[in-house]
Motif scaffolding. Sequence first.
Motif, PDB file in Angstrom:
ATOM      1  N   THR A  82       2.157  -9.207 -19.296  1.00  0.00           N
ATOM      2  CA  THR A  82       0.931  -9.477 -18.543  1.00  0.00           C
ATOM      3  C   THR A  82       0.146 -10.640 -19.145  1.00  0.00           C
ATOM      4  O   THR A  82      -0.272 -11.553 -18.431  1.00  0.00           O
ATOM      5  CB  THR A  82       0.041  -8.218 -18.491  1.00  0.00           C
ATOM      6  N   ILE A 134       5.715  -3.810 -11.965  1.00  0.00           N
ATOM      7  CA  ILE A 134       4.287  -3.631 -12.220  1.00  0.00           C
ATOM      8  C   ILE A 134       4.106  -2.129 -12.366  1.00  0.00           C
ATOM      9  O   ILE A 134       4.467  -1.355 -11.466  1.00  0.00           O
ATOM     10  CB  ILE A 134       3.435  -4.190 -11.070  1.00  0.00           C
ATOM     11  N   ILE A 192       1.488 -11.362  -6.983  1.00  0.00           N
ATOM     12  CA  ILE A 192       0.188 -10.831  -7.377  1.00  0.00           C
ATOM     13  C   ILE A 192      -0.893 -11.817  -6.928  1.00  0.00           C
ATOM     14  O   ILE A 192      -0.811 -13.008  -7.239  1.00  0.00           O
ATOM     15  CB  ILE A 192       0.110 -10.650  -8.905  1.00  0.00           C
ATOM     16  N   LEU A 233      -4.669  -7.595 -10.831  1.00  0.00           N
ATOM     17  CA  LEU A 233      -3.987  -6.341 -11.126  1.00  0.00           C
ATOM     18  C   LEU A 233      -4.997  -5.211 -11.164  1.00  0.00           C
ATOM     19  O   LEU A 233      -6.179  -5.428 -11.472  1.00  0.00           O
ATOM     20  CB  LEU A 233      -3.278  -6.427 -12.480  1.00  0.00           C
ATOM     21  N   GLN A 246      -2.659  -1.372 -14.424  1.00  0.00           N
ATOM     22  CA  GLN A 246      -1.394  -2.047 -14.142  1.00  0.00           C
ATOM     23  C   GLN A 246      -1.069  -3.116 -15.174  1.00  0.00           C
ATOM     24  O   GLN A 246      -1.946  -3.868 -15.600  1.00  0.00           O
ATOM     25  CB  GLN A 246      -1.422  -2.703 -12.755  1.00  0.00           C
TER      26      GLN A 246
END
Length: 138
Positions: A21, A51, A102, A111, A115
């Motif tokens: 991330t 995810i 995303i 997110l 997540q």
Amino acid sequence: MTHYQEILDIQTSGKSFSNITHYVQEVVKNSGLKIGICHLFLRHTSASLIIQENADPDVLRDLENFLSKLVPEGNYYIHDAEGLDDMPAHIRTVLTHTSEQIPIAQGRLLLGTWQGIYVWEHRRHRHNRELVVHIMGE
């Protein structure tokens, strides 16, 4: 509309989840784009991009245990060119994803609170995985 792209090298440690991330968010920051879409594409057939929950590690352990039971390693497959984990890794990838999208707003990935973005390595040994991060927006 502006496009921006980087390829990230992700080193995995064998059957595991690598939380990427932060690295993806850095690419979004480098792009300078404030609103748009971040498209991720993992250039491999024996690892996945997911995810998933980033707060409780038991979720990831349960996912690994479930998929290990669903797609066991062993002498069940014709394709075993790189070992007994070879074909099961390909099946696991087919059942999951190699790409995700995303949204981006205010220069950040949108997110959910819990997540995270993970590369899910399906092979026993460590691998170098390439992730294409393509951002479109303004």
